[in-house]
Scaffold this motif. Structure first.
Motif: not given
Length: 281
Positions: A41-67
Motif C-alpha cells: 500500500v503505497r498511495s492514497k488511491q490504493h488506500l482509498d480502495r481498501i478503506l471501502q472494506d474497512f467500512t464493510a468489515n470494521p475492526g482493528l487496523v494494524l499497519f506499517t506505513l512509512a510514507n
C-alpha cells in the motif's frame, strides 16, 4: 465471542506485520478472527480502495506505513470511522531513535533493500533447495548447517525456513538400511544438528502422510517397533558424533529453526577468538 476483523496494511510485502499479528494472536485461545491482508500500500488511491472494506468489515487496523502522507490519510480515516489503529513498529522505532541519537528513515520496505544480505539469502535458498534430502553431499562442506534425522522429522521445512534467514542448509534422512555417506562424519565447517521426535508422534505424522498420498496406512513405515528402531539408530549416531540434538515433538518449524540458530550463534561465539585489548599498565 464476536468475530474480530483484523486489517493488516503494509507498504511492503507485509511479512513482518503478519509475523507480529500471528505471534500476538497465539496468546488468545479460541479467538474468532478474520484477517484482511493488504500489502504494497503505497498511495492514497490504493488506500482509498481498501478503506471501502474497512467500512464493510470494521475492526482493528494494524499497519506499517512509512510514507507520512499515506499514513496520515489512514489515521484520519480510521478516526472518522471510529476504528482503533496501531502502528506496530512505532514503539520499537522510537526507542531505537532515542538510544541511537538519530531519526529513523521513512523508507518503505527498507528491510527488503537489495543489499549484500539480500543476495546472501537468495544464495542460501538456492543452495538449500539443491541439497535437500541427501542430495549433493559432495558440497556439504559449503553449508552452514546440516540437519540429520529420520523421515518426517521436519528437516526440509526447517531447512527452507533457515535458508530464508540466510543460512545455507543441507539435510540428510537417516535410514537404518542405508547409512549416510562417510563425508557426513568428516565435516569441519558446517554445524550438524540431529532432529528427533517421540515415536507415537512420528507414527501419527507418517500415517497422515500416507493417507494424503492415498497409500496403505499399515506398512513398516508406521510400525511401532520399526519406528523405535529408526529413532534409536539416529540417537546413537548423534551421540557417537557429539552432534547437538533438538527434539521437535512439541516444536513448530519456527521454534525448531530458532533453536538451531541459537546453537549456531553459540558455536560461532565459541569459535571467535577474543579481541585483544590494551595491556594493563
Amino acid at each position: 465471542m464476536a468475530r474480530l476483523h483484523l486489517h493488516l496494511l503494509s507498504d511492503s510485502t507485509g511479512e513482518t506485520l503478519e509475523m507480529i499479528a500471528k505471534a500476538a494472536l497465539a496468546q488468545f485461545d479460541g479467538a474468532d478472527v478474520t484477517r484482511h491482508f493488504w500489502p504494497m500500500v503505497r498511495s492514497k488511491q490504493h488506500l482509498d480502495r481498501i478503506l471501502q472494506d474497512f467500512t464493510a468489515n470494521p475492526g482493528l487496523v494494524l499497519f506499517t506505513l512509512a510514507n507520512p502522507e499515506t499514513r496520515g490519510h489512514l489515521e484520519e480515516r480510521c478516526r472518522t470511522l471510529g476504528l482503533p489503529h496501531v502502528a506496530v513498529l512505532d514503539t520499537v522505532t522510537h526507542a531505537l531513535a532515542e538510544r541511537l541519537g538519530q531519526e529513523a528513515h521513512s523508507r518503505p520496505g527498507a528491510r527488503h533493500v537489495m543489499d549484500e544480505a539480500y543476495f546472501r539469502r537468495v544464495d542460501a535458498i538456492q543452495f538449500t533447495i539443491a541439497h535437500d534430502d541427501g542430495i549433493g553431499w559432495e558440497n556439504w562442506e559449503e553449508a552452514d548447517i546440516v540437519l540429520a534425522g529420520v523421515s518426517r522429522t521436519s528437516k526440509t521445512p526447517t531447512s527452507i525456513y533457515l535458508a530464508n534467514r540466510g543460512f545455507k542448509v543441507a539435510n540428510i534422512p537417516l535410514v537404518v538400511e542405508s547409512p549416510p555417506p562417510t563425508s557426513l562424519f568428516r565435516l569441519r565447517g558446517p554445524m550438524v544438528v540431529g532432529l528427533t521426535t517421540a515415536p507415537k508422534r512420528l507414527i501419527q505424522i507418517r500415517r497422515n502422510r500416507l493417507l494424503s498420498l492415498n497409500e496403505k496406512a499399515q506398512t513398516a513405515y508406521v510400525d511401532e517397533s520399526r519406528v523405535e528402531k529408526e529413532l534409536s539408530f539416529a540417537r546413537r549416531m548423534f551421540a557417537d558424533n557429539g552432534w547437538a540434538v533438538i527434539d521437535v515433538t512439541r516444536r513448530s518449524i519456527e521454534e525448531t529453526a530458532a533453536a538451531v540458530i541459537k546453537l549456531h550463534q553459540e558455536r560461532a561465539a565459541r569459535d571467535t577468538p577474543p579481541q585483544s585489548g590494551p595491556k594493563p599498565i
